[in-house]
Write a protein that holds these residues in place. Structure first.
Motif, PDB file in Angstrom:
ATOM      1  N   TYR A  12     -11.947 -18.334  -7.307  1.00 19.62           N
ATOM      2  CA  TYR A  12     -11.243 -19.090  -6.265  1.00 19.62           C
ATOM      3  C   TYR A  12     -12.180 -19.549  -5.151  1.00 19.62           C
ATOM      4  CZ  TYR A  12      -6.814 -17.748  -8.376  1.00 19.62           C
ATOM      5  OH  TYR A  12      -5.765 -17.585  -9.235  1.00 19.62           O
ATOM      6  N   GLY A  13     -13.482 -19.409  -5.362  1.00 16.15           N
ATOM      7  CA  GLY A  13     -14.453 -19.856  -4.370  1.00 16.15           C
ATOM      8  C   GLY A  13     -14.586 -18.933  -3.188  1.00 16.15           C
ATOM      9  N   LEU A  14     -14.166 -17.664  -3.328  1.00 16.76           N
ATOM     10  CA  LEU A  14     -14.215 -16.712  -2.223  1.00 16.76           C
ATOM     11  C   LEU A  14     -15.388 -15.763  -2.404  1.00 16.76           C
ATOM     12  CD1 LEU A  14     -10.393 -15.927  -2.002  1.00 16.76           C
ATOM     13  CD2 LEU A  14     -11.704 -17.565  -0.650  1.00 16.76           C
ATOM     14  N   ASN A  15     -15.939 -15.293  -1.279  1.00 15.96           N
ATOM     15  CA  ASN A  15     -17.103 -14.421  -1.336  1.00 15.96           C
ATOM     16  C   ASN A  15     -17.021 -13.340  -0.273  1.00 15.96           C
ATOM     17  OD1 ASN A  15     -17.794 -15.776   1.104  1.00 15.96           O
ATOM     18  ND2 ASN A  15     -18.825 -17.382  -0.073  1.00 15.96           N
ATOM     19  N   GLU A  16     -18.198 -12.818   0.111  1.00 17.14           N
ATOM     20  CA  GLU A  16     -18.236 -11.688   1.034  1.00 17.14           C
ATOM     21  C   GLU A  16     -17.770 -12.047   2.447  1.00 17.14           C
ATOM     22  OE1 GLU A  16     -22.224 -13.719   0.900  1.00 17.14           O
ATOM     23  OE2 GLU A  16     -20.839 -12.891  -0.581  1.00 17.14           O
ATOM     24  N   ASP A  17     -17.530 -13.335   2.724  1.00 16.49           N
ATOM     25  CA  ASP A  17     -17.021 -13.715   4.046  1.00 16.49           C
ATOM     26  C   ASP A  17     -15.584 -13.251   4.267  1.00 16.49           C
ATOM     27  OD1 ASP A  17     -19.388 -14.970   4.672  1.00 16.49           O
ATOM     28  OD2 ASP A  17     -18.737 -16.917   3.927  1.00 16.49           O
ATOM     29  N   ILE A  18     -14.862 -12.949   3.177  1.00 10.64           N
ATOM     30  CA  ILE A  18     -13.482 -12.478   3.282  1.00 10.64           C
ATOM     31  C   ILE A  18     -13.491 -10.983   3.576  1.00 10.64           C
ATOM     32  CG2 ILE A  18     -11.271 -12.284   2.092  1.00 10.64           C
ATOM     33  CD1 ILE A  18     -12.133 -15.131   2.661  1.00 10.64           C
ATOM     34  N   THR A  19     -12.715 -10.560   4.559  1.00 14.19           N
ATOM     35  CA  THR A  19     -12.707  -9.153   4.967  1.00 14.19           C
ATOM     36  C   THR A  19     -11.319  -8.537   4.785  1.00 14.19           C
ATOM     37  OG1 THR A  19     -12.193  -9.741   7.265  1.00 14.19           O
ATOM     38  CG2 THR A  19     -14.529  -9.568   6.654  1.00 14.19           C
ATOM     39  N   GLY A  20     -11.294  -7.206   4.722  1.00 17.84           N
ATOM     40  CA  GLY A  20     -10.034  -6.471   4.659  1.00 17.84           C
ATOM     41  C   GLY A  20      -9.326  -6.537   3.328  1.00 17.84           C
ATOM     42  N   LEU A  21     -10.035  -6.914   2.265  1.00 17.20           N
ATOM     43  CA  LEU A  21      -9.415  -7.033   0.950  1.00 17.20           C
ATOM     44  C   LEU A  21      -8.905  -5.683   0.453  1.00 17.20           C
ATOM     45  CD1 LEU A  21     -12.148  -9.229  -0.778  1.00 17.20           C
ATOM     46  CD2 LEU A  21      -9.942 -10.016   0.047  1.00 17.20           C
ATOM     47  N   LYS A  22      -7.810  -5.704  -0.294  1.00 16.40           N
ATOM     48  CA  LYS A  22      -7.342  -4.473  -0.914  1.00 16.40           C
ATOM     49  C   LYS A  22      -6.592  -4.781  -2.206  1.00 16.40           C
ATOM     50  CE  LYS A  22      -3.181  -4.276   2.012  1.00 16.40           C
ATOM     51  NZ  LYS A  22      -2.422  -3.463   2.980  1.00 16.40           N
ATOM     52  N   TYR A  23      -6.715  -3.875  -3.144  1.00 13.09           N
ATOM     53  CA  TYR A  23      -5.992  -3.983  -4.415  1.00 13.09           C
ATOM     54  C   TYR A  23      -4.587  -3.433  -4.212  1.00 13.09           C
ATOM     55  CZ  TYR A  23      -4.367  -2.488  -9.016  1.00 13.09           C
ATOM     56  OH  TYR A  23      -3.618  -2.264 -10.135  1.00 13.09           O
ATOM     57  N   THR A  24      -3.585  -4.160  -4.712  1.00 12.89           N
ATOM     58  CA  THR A  24      -2.203  -3.695  -4.625  1.00 12.89           C
ATOM     59  C   THR A  24      -1.526  -3.843  -5.984  1.00 12.89           C
ATOM     60  OG1 THR A  24      -1.420  -5.894  -3.947  1.00 12.89           O
ATOM     61  CG2 THR A  24      -1.957  -4.337  -2.197  1.00 12.89           C
ATOM     62  N   CYS A  25      -0.614  -2.937  -6.264  1.00 12.07           N
ATOM     63  CA  CYS A  25       0.160  -3.011  -7.512  1.00 12.07           C
ATOM     64  C   CYS A  25       1.624  -2.754  -7.187  1.00 12.07           C
ATOM     65  CB  CYS A  25      -0.345  -1.997  -8.536  1.00 12.07           C
ATOM     66  SG  CYS A  25       0.532  -2.087 -10.127  1.00 12.07           S
ATOM     67  N   PHE A  26       2.472  -3.724  -7.480  1.00  8.53           N
ATOM     68  CA  PHE A  26       3.903  -3.602  -7.234  1.00  8.53           C
ATOM     69  C   PHE A  26       4.606  -3.206  -8.529  1.00  8.53           C
ATOM     70  CE2 PHE A  26       2.154  -6.533  -4.156  1.00  8.53           C
ATOM     71  CZ  PHE A  26       2.723  -6.102  -2.969  1.00  8.53           C
ATOM     72  N   LYS A  27       5.529  -2.276  -8.434  1.00  7.06           N
ATOM     73  CA  LYS A  27       6.256  -1.777  -9.598  1.00  7.06           C
ATOM     74  C   LYS A  27       7.411  -2.714  -9.955  1.00  7.06           C
ATOM     75  CE  LYS A  27       3.677   1.858  -9.740  1.00  7.06           C
ATOM     76  NZ  LYS A  27       2.641   1.962 -10.808  1.00  7.06           N
ATOM     77  N   PRO A  28       7.890  -2.691 -11.213  1.00 11.48           N
ATOM     78  CA  PRO A  28       9.017  -3.540 -11.607  1.00 11.48           C
ATOM     79  C   PRO A  28      10.217  -3.340 -10.677  1.00 11.48           C
ATOM     80  CG  PRO A  28       8.032  -2.533 -13.549  1.00 11.48           C
ATOM     81  CD  PRO A  28       7.363  -1.905 -12.352  1.00 11.48           C
ATOM     82  N   GLY A  29      10.754  -4.462 -10.182  1.00  9.00           N
ATOM     83  CA  GLY A  29      11.895  -4.415  -9.276  1.00  9.00           C
ATOM     84  C   GLY A  29      11.517  -4.325  -7.812  1.00  9.00           C
ATOM     85  N   GLU A  30      10.242  -4.118  -7.513  1.00  5.61           N
ATOM     86  CA  GLU A  30       9.797  -3.992  -6.125  1.00  5.61           C
ATOM     87  C   GLU A  30       9.616  -5.375  -5.489  1.00  5.61           C
ATOM     88  OE1 GLU A  30       6.301  -1.733  -3.530  1.00  5.61           O
ATOM     89  OE2 GLU A  30       6.308  -1.617  -5.721  1.00  5.61           O
ATOM     90  N   THR A  31      10.096  -5.530  -4.267  1.00  8.28           N
ATOM     91  CA  THR A  31       9.962  -6.789  -3.538  1.00  8.28           C
ATOM     92  C   THR A  31       8.645  -6.800  -2.789  1.00  8.28           C
ATOM     93  OG1 THR A  31      12.356  -7.028  -3.277  1.00  8.28           O
ATOM     94  CG2 THR A  31      10.964  -8.276  -1.765  1.00  8.28           C
ATOM     95  N   MET A  32       7.798  -7.783  -3.085  1.00  3.65           N
ATOM     96  CA  MET A  32       6.509  -7.865  -2.405  1.00  3.65           C
ATOM     97  C   MET A  32       6.571  -8.796  -1.201  1.00  3.65           C
ATOM     98  SD  MET A  32       4.301 -10.033  -5.216  1.00  3.65           S
ATOM     99  CE  MET A  32       2.863 -10.148  -4.155  1.00  3.65           C
ATOM    100  N   LEU A  33       7.447  -9.808  -1.261  1.00  2.71           N
ATOM    101  CA  LEU A  33       7.685 -10.692  -0.118  1.00  2.71           C
ATOM    102  C   LEU A  33       9.184 -10.904   0.010  1.00  2.71           C
ATOM    103  CD1 LEU A  33       5.033 -13.566  -0.427  1.00  2.71           C
ATOM    104  CD2 LEU A  33       4.999 -11.620   1.123  1.00  2.71           C
TER     105      LEU A  33
END
Length: 212
Positions: A12-33
């Motif tokens: 996606y053209g992103l590099n080390e300039d992006i900060t605060g990244l984190k991996y997330t995993c939502f379970k089936p049925g979970e509302t993320m937004l």
């Protein structure tokens, strides 16, 4: 962030300039937004499937589209400078994403030409898909819409959504939905179990669904 996720960001053209990244995993049925609630992160999908819903003036929900294995969530809000979610996003399967905090990365994202080009392409694809979905909802039968919905929303052959929600999301009455589900059971496509339906013939279910 592992090398796997770093390569996803680079796509996606992103590099080390992006900060605060984190991996997330939502379970089936979970509302993320949640529609009209503050949106704090831009999400890059790694793997999984989620449905996107919006509410109408009468309070009913409508399924808009699906994300499968790739894409960006929060792109519309980013480009319209909105800080609230324009729709609700609910995981169907385990839904893995990279979360990019808005506040600390907004300026970098808005000035990244490679990222914006990728974002624009994704928005164009969503517009085309939205047009096709509108045609499908207008021209296809309730049974075709229901079969498509079950095909997309079943998780390992298990379909256990609340039927009142399904009737709203597929645009049919609860009574008509019940008749169609019984018909699919009689045709040995579904089997009703304790609190859910099991898909026993995916081929027949797909053949009855809306084809893109």
């Amino acid at each position: 962030m592992t090398s796997k996720y770093i390569s996803t960001l680079e796509k996606y053209g992103l590099n080390e300039d992006i900060t605060g990244l984190k991996y997330t995993c939502f379970k089936p049925g979970e509302t993320m937004l949640k529609e009209e609630m503050p949106i704090l992160n831009l999400y890059i999908v790694i793997k999984g499937k989620a449905k996107v819903c919006a509410s109408s003036a009468n309070g009913k929900d409508l399924t808009l589209s699906y994300y499968v294995s790739e894409g960006i969530i929060g792109d519309i809000e980013l480009m319209t400078n909105s800080r609230v979610a324009s729709s609700s996003v609910i995981a169907i399967t385990n839904f893995e994403c990279i979360a990019i905090p808005y506040d600390e990365n907004l300026k970098v994202l808005k000035n990244n030409l490679a990222f914006l080009n990728h974002l624009s392409q994704g928005l164009a694809i969503k517009l085309l898909r939205s047009s096709k979905d509108y045609v499908s909802s207008s021209l296809h039968s309730a049974e075709e819409r229901l079969c498509s919905y079950i095909f997309e929303n079943s998780n390992d052959g298990r379909f256990d959504e609340k039927l009142i929600d399904v009737s709203n999301l597929t645009g049919m009455s609860y009574r008509h939905l019940s008749r169609l589900l019984k018909k699919l059971c009689n045709e040995n496509i579904l089997v009703r179990k304790n609190g859910y339906y099991s898909v026993v013939n995916f081929e027949k279910l797909y053949n009855k669904s809306v084809k893109s």
